[in-house]
Design a protein around this motif. Structure first.
Motif, PDB file in Angstrom:
ATOM      1  N   UNK A 145       0.806  -1.096  -0.101  1.00  0.00           N
ATOM      2  CA  UNK A 145      -0.006  -0.023  -0.003  1.00  0.00           C
ATOM      3  C   UNK A 145       0.913   1.256  -0.100  1.00  0.00           C
ATOM      4  N   UNK A 146       1.804   1.174   0.614  1.00  0.00           N
ATOM      5  CA  UNK A 146       2.766   2.236   0.941  1.00  0.00           C
ATOM      6  C   UNK A 146       3.501   2.728  -0.447  1.00  0.00           C
ATOM      7  N   UNK A 147       4.178   1.508  -1.106  1.00  0.00           N
ATOM      8  CA  UNK A 147       4.599   1.574  -2.305  1.00  0.00           C
ATOM      9  C   UNK A 147       3.621   2.354  -3.477  1.00  0.00           C
ATOM     10  N   UNK A 148       2.396   2.008  -3.414  1.00  0.00           N
ATOM     11  CA  UNK A 148       1.666   2.400  -4.268  1.00  0.00           C
ATOM     12  C   UNK A 148       1.137   4.104  -4.185  1.00  0.00           C
ATOM     13  N   UNK A 149       1.295   4.146  -2.798  1.00  0.00           N
ATOM     14  CA  UNK A 149       1.031   5.665  -2.388  1.00  0.00           C
ATOM     15  C   UNK A 149       2.241   6.492  -2.875  1.00  0.00           C
ATOM     16  N   UNK A 150       3.500   5.988  -2.729  1.00  0.00           N
ATOM     17  CA  UNK A 150       4.535   6.850  -2.822  1.00  0.00           C
ATOM     18  C   UNK A 150       4.544   6.877  -4.496  1.00  0.00           C
ATOM     19  N   UNK A 151       4.306   5.888  -5.217  1.00  0.00           N
ATOM     20  CA  UNK A 151       4.531   5.811  -6.742  1.00  0.00           C
ATOM     21  C   UNK A 151       3.569   7.106  -7.326  1.00  0.00           C
ATOM     22  N   UNK A 152       2.327   7.306  -6.667  1.00  0.00           N
ATOM     23  CA  UNK A 152       1.242   8.402  -6.785  1.00  0.00           C
ATOM     24  C   UNK A 152       1.934   9.588  -6.576  1.00  0.00           C
ATOM     25  N   UNK A 153       2.638   9.239  -5.639  1.00  0.00           N
ATOM     26  CA  UNK A 153       3.111  10.660  -5.114  1.00  0.00           C
ATOM     27  C   UNK A 153       4.010  11.568  -5.869  1.00  0.00           C
ATOM     28  N   UNK A 154       4.856  10.461  -6.482  1.00  0.00           N
ATOM     29  CA  UNK A 154       5.919  11.153  -7.253  1.00  0.00           C
ATOM     30  C   UNK A 154       5.393  10.859  -9.022  1.00  0.00           C
ATOM     31  N   UNK A 155       4.190  10.489  -9.151  1.00  0.00           N
ATOM     32  CA  UNK A 155       3.559  10.666 -10.320  1.00  0.00           C
ATOM     33  C   UNK A 155       4.174   9.871 -11.498  1.00  0.00           C
ATOM     34  N   UNK A 156       4.203   8.352 -10.832  1.00  0.00           N
ATOM     35  CA  UNK A 156       4.712   7.377 -11.656  1.00  0.00           C
ATOM     36  C   UNK A 156       3.656   6.408 -11.757  1.00  0.00           C
ATOM     37  N   UNK A 157       3.556   5.676 -12.846  1.00  0.00           N
ATOM     38  CA  UNK A 157       2.307   4.829 -12.986  1.00  0.00           C
ATOM     39  C   UNK A 157       2.657   3.449 -12.235  1.00  0.00           C
ATOM     40  N   UNK A 158       1.529   3.087 -11.716  1.00  0.00           N
ATOM     41  CA  UNK A 158       1.523   1.712 -10.813  1.00  0.00           C
ATOM     42  C   UNK A 158       2.487   0.689 -11.290  1.00  0.00           C
TER      43      UNK A 158
ATOM     44  N   UNK B 130       8.890  21.341 -10.885  1.00  0.00           N
ATOM     45  CA  UNK B 130       7.924  22.166 -10.229  1.00  0.00           C
ATOM     46  C   UNK B 130       6.792  21.350  -9.484  1.00  0.00           C
ATOM     47  N   UNK B 131       6.482  20.191 -10.277  1.00  0.00           N
ATOM     48  CA  UNK B 131       5.182  19.644  -9.433  1.00  0.00           C
ATOM     49  C   UNK B 131       5.678  18.787  -8.608  1.00  0.00           C
ATOM     50  N   UNK B 132       6.885  17.937  -8.876  1.00  0.00           N
ATOM     51  CA  UNK B 132       7.499  17.321  -7.499  1.00  0.00           C
ATOM     52  C   UNK B 132       7.833  18.040  -6.563  1.00  0.00           C
ATOM     53  N   UNK B 133       8.251  19.395  -6.497  1.00  0.00           N
ATOM     54  CA  UNK B 133       8.695  20.282  -5.601  1.00  0.00           C
ATOM     55  C   UNK B 133       7.217  20.547  -4.916  1.00  0.00           C
ATOM     56  N   UNK B 134       6.305  20.755  -5.560  1.00  0.00           N
ATOM     57  CA  UNK B 134       4.788  21.012  -4.684  1.00  0.00           C
ATOM     58  C   UNK B 134       4.468  20.041  -4.169  1.00  0.00           C
ATOM     59  N   UNK B 135       4.552  18.950  -4.846  1.00  0.00           N
ATOM     60  CA  UNK B 135       4.080  17.681  -3.910  1.00  0.00           C
ATOM     61  C   UNK B 135       4.722  17.339  -2.815  1.00  0.00           C
ATOM     62  N   UNK B 136       6.089  17.720  -2.898  1.00  0.00           N
ATOM     63  CA  UNK B 136       7.058  17.247  -1.579  1.00  0.00           C
ATOM     64  C   UNK B 136       6.785  18.211  -0.366  1.00  0.00           C
TER      65      UNK B 136
END
Ligand SMILES: Nc1ncnc2c1ncn2[C@@H]1O[C@H](COP(=O)(O)OP(=O)(O)OP(=O)(O)O)[C@@H](O)[C@H]1O
Length: 275
Positions: A128-141, A187-193
């Motif tokens: 579950x955490x791996x899936x959440x992290x992939x979403x967070x960094x905008x990479x497909x599952x 920009x997007x990863x900076x804001x998500x982070x």
């Protein structure tokens, strides 16, 4: 028993205290950090900026003991890091650096899960955490099953960020974490982070060469030169010129201010805009 400086963080401030730290290399001929003191409060994001060789990385590494100071002390929540076992300390602090060494023989999911496994997480929770992290960094599952060599440099960098924060460490050290990314992803990863940093109450020190990124992401900007701190203030104070009289700091902070003005002018004019 070995002290664990970040197992019991309290609201005491400062959370990270760098106290009169000096570090030199080559038998003292090369002074990387010279008598630096810095307080970092819990929940804040502090950007370390400055020219190449100014000591940013060395200073950052004194926090997770990749470097031990010659003189001075680093404390986390009041406990000297010198009392912690380096492997335990590093396991509890997220660390991202450019060109981060993902394990080449491990799939993306396993790379992200390294710290979670060391902490004894169950398989379901890890998934579950791996899936959440992939979403967070905008990479497909489905990237979970790839090996690092099947990713671009920027994608590997994103996995590096995901791995560092998967266990939601209280402290994250980032050394040019967004360096290999294209501007949109950066920009997007900076804001998500920044959003995650706030949501999970992390405390982050981030080395960056990009002063605009520092101004947009950080609560405080620390400017280093020749191993010393030239300025330490909010982006607003530094951009308004009230944070420092130093000409190097003024020149540095002119950059985002002038860029902001030029971009604002672009919105109202046609054609190129000169500062
Ligand atoms: N392991 C090492 N051995 C010898 N000298 C080192 C070592 N690490 C860093 N230095 C030197 O210490 C000084 C500070 O280096 P450091 O990497 O901390 O600077 P920096 O501000 O992070 O630079 P950059 O922005 O280029 O990454 C430099 O002169 C560098 O050459």
């Amino acid at each position: 028993m070995t002290a664990s400086p970040i197992s019991n963080p309290s609201a005491s401030v400062p959370y990270i205290k760098i106290d009169a730290v000096s570090k030199s290399y080559d038998g003292g001929r090369n002074v990387a950090v010279s008598n630096v003191s810095l307080d970092v409060h819990q929940g804040s994001l502090v950007a370390l900026v400055g020219g190449s060789g100014s000591g940013k990385t060395t200073l950052l590494k004194t926090i997770n003991r990749l470097v031990d100071p010659d003189v001075g002390e680093v404390r986390i929540d009041g406990v000297p890091v010198s009392e912690a076992e380096p492997p335990m300390l590093r396991r509890s602090i997220g660390y991202v650096f450019q060109g981060i060494g993902l394990f080449p023989h491990m799939r993306v999911a396993d790379n992200i899960a390294v710290t979670l496994r060391l902490r004894g997480w169950q398989a379901k929770a890890i998934e579950a955490r791996v899936a959440e992290m992939l979403d967070m960094v905008d990479l497909p599952q489905d990237y979970a099953g790839r090996f690092p060599h099947m990713l671009s440099g920027g994608q590997r960098q994103r996995i590096g960020v995901a791995r560092a924060i998967a266990a939601r460490p209280r402290i994250v050290l980032m050394d040019e974490p967004l360096g290999a990314l294209d501007p949109v992803t950066r920009d997007s990863l900076g804001s998500s982070y920044r959003e995650l940093h706030d949501r999970f109450g992390m405390t982050t020190l981030m080395v960056t060469h990009d002063i605009q990124e520092a101004a947009l992401m950080a609560d405080r900007i620390v400017v280093m030169k020749n191993g010393r701190i030239l300025a330490d203030d909010t982006p607003h104070a530094l951009m308004m010129g009230s944070g420092s009289d130093d000409p190097d700091v003024t020149a540095l902070m002119e950059v985002p201010r002038r860029q902001a003005e030029r971009i604002a002018a672009l919105a109202t004019r046609n054609g190129p805009v000169r500062a």
